[in-house]
Enzyme design. Sequence first.
Site, short mmCIF file in Angstrom:
data_model
loop_
_atom_site.label_atom_id
_atom_site.label_comp_id
_atom_site.label_asym_id
_atom_site.label_seq_id
_atom_site.Cartn_x
_atom_site.Cartn_y
_atom_site.Cartn_z
N ASP A 67 0.83 -1.21 0.00
CA ASP A 67 0.00 0.00 0.00
C ASP A 67 0.86 1.25 0.00
OD1 ASP A 67 0.99 -0.28 2.56
OD2 ASP A 67 -0.95 -0.30 3.57
N ASN A 136 -7.36 -0.90 14.44
CA ASN A 136 -8.79 -0.94 14.10
C ASN A 136 -9.13 -2.17 13.24
OD1 ASN A 136 -7.63 -0.23 11.68
ND2 ASN A 136 -8.96 1.52 11.28
N HIS A 138 -7.61 -3.01 10.40
CA HIS A 138 -7.36 -2.89 8.96
C HIS A 138 -6.21 -3.79 8.52
CE1 HIS A 138 -4.35 0.76 9.35
NE2 HIS A 138 -3.73 -0.39 9.48
N GLU A 143 -9.73 -0.26 5.19
CA GLU A 143 -10.25 0.20 6.48
C GLU A 143 -11.60 -0.46 6.78
OE1 GLU A 143 -8.36 1.66 8.33
OE2 GLU A 143 -7.18 3.22 7.38
P1 PGA Z 1 2.64 -1.55 12.19
O1 PGA Z 1 1.40 -1.21 11.28
O2 PGA Z 1 3.25 -2.80 11.64
O3 PGA Z 1 3.56 -0.37 12.04
O4 PGA Z 1 2.12 -1.74 13.57
C1 PGA Z 1 0.46 -2.19 10.98
C2 PGA Z 1 -0.70 -1.63 10.24
O5 PGA Z 1 -1.20 -0.54 10.59
O6 PGA Z 1 -1.21 -2.29 9.33
#
Ligand code: PGA
Length: 239
Positions: A67, A136, A138, A143
């Site tokens: 992404d 959350n 995602h 999302e």
């Molecule tokens: P992080 O992010 O690996 O930096 O915790 C994960 C995400 O938000 O998908």
Amino acid sequence: MKVQVFEDYDSESAATAAIIGAAIAVKPNSLICIASGHTPVGVFRQLVKDVKARVIDFSKCTFVSLDEWIGIDPLDSGSCLAMLKKDFFDHLALRKDQVRYFNVTAPSLDEECDKMNNLIKNHGGLDVMLVGIGTNGHIGMNEPGTSFNTYAHIGKLAEETILTGQKYFQKPTSLNDGITLGLQHFKEAKVPILMASGETKSSIIRKVIASAPTAQIPATIIHETPQALVILDKAANGI
Ligand code: PGA
């Protein structure tokens, strides 16, 4: 879906790297999607070691980044591409054609989605897809509310993602939209891996594991993905 819980982040990362290594040993020309962010850094560290020790050979693989933030300069250290470069690609002697990503400076982002979808489709799907999870629920920038059967697309970021996303940037940064591979890519990947580590992820992991599949918690797609691996450390498992 299979859940594996490891003692700590290092053993979890080593196990994940071993799963990726095993997939590449079987299929050297694998198409591998990797997430940026903090979670996979230990996996990348291990994979780089394995390449240097000639345990893994990525020379026939292609990497796809999961992404990207729309509106953020790809050279900004908080962009997904910049993180992947710093944490992984810069340590490997990859050819340019081995790294594919969403170019958010391209004139048409719809075309960027089409290009990515075609690349993956023409390859017969992703061989490996390594993703983290947001607090959350995602996956990538899918999302809450995103339908499970989407491929690459553009979406509005959730408020929680905009706030937690600040951790990647040197200064307060306006985040609004993202471009991301879709949940259907996860569902169709040969080896889809959802990795989480640390106590901050334990509450969402508990929810995801206990909940029936719902678009309100994108990571619950694991319940519709029999081949999915959920790899946790004890802190993220929380029990
Ligand atoms: P992080 O992010 O690996 O930096 O915790 C994960 C995400 O938000 O998908």
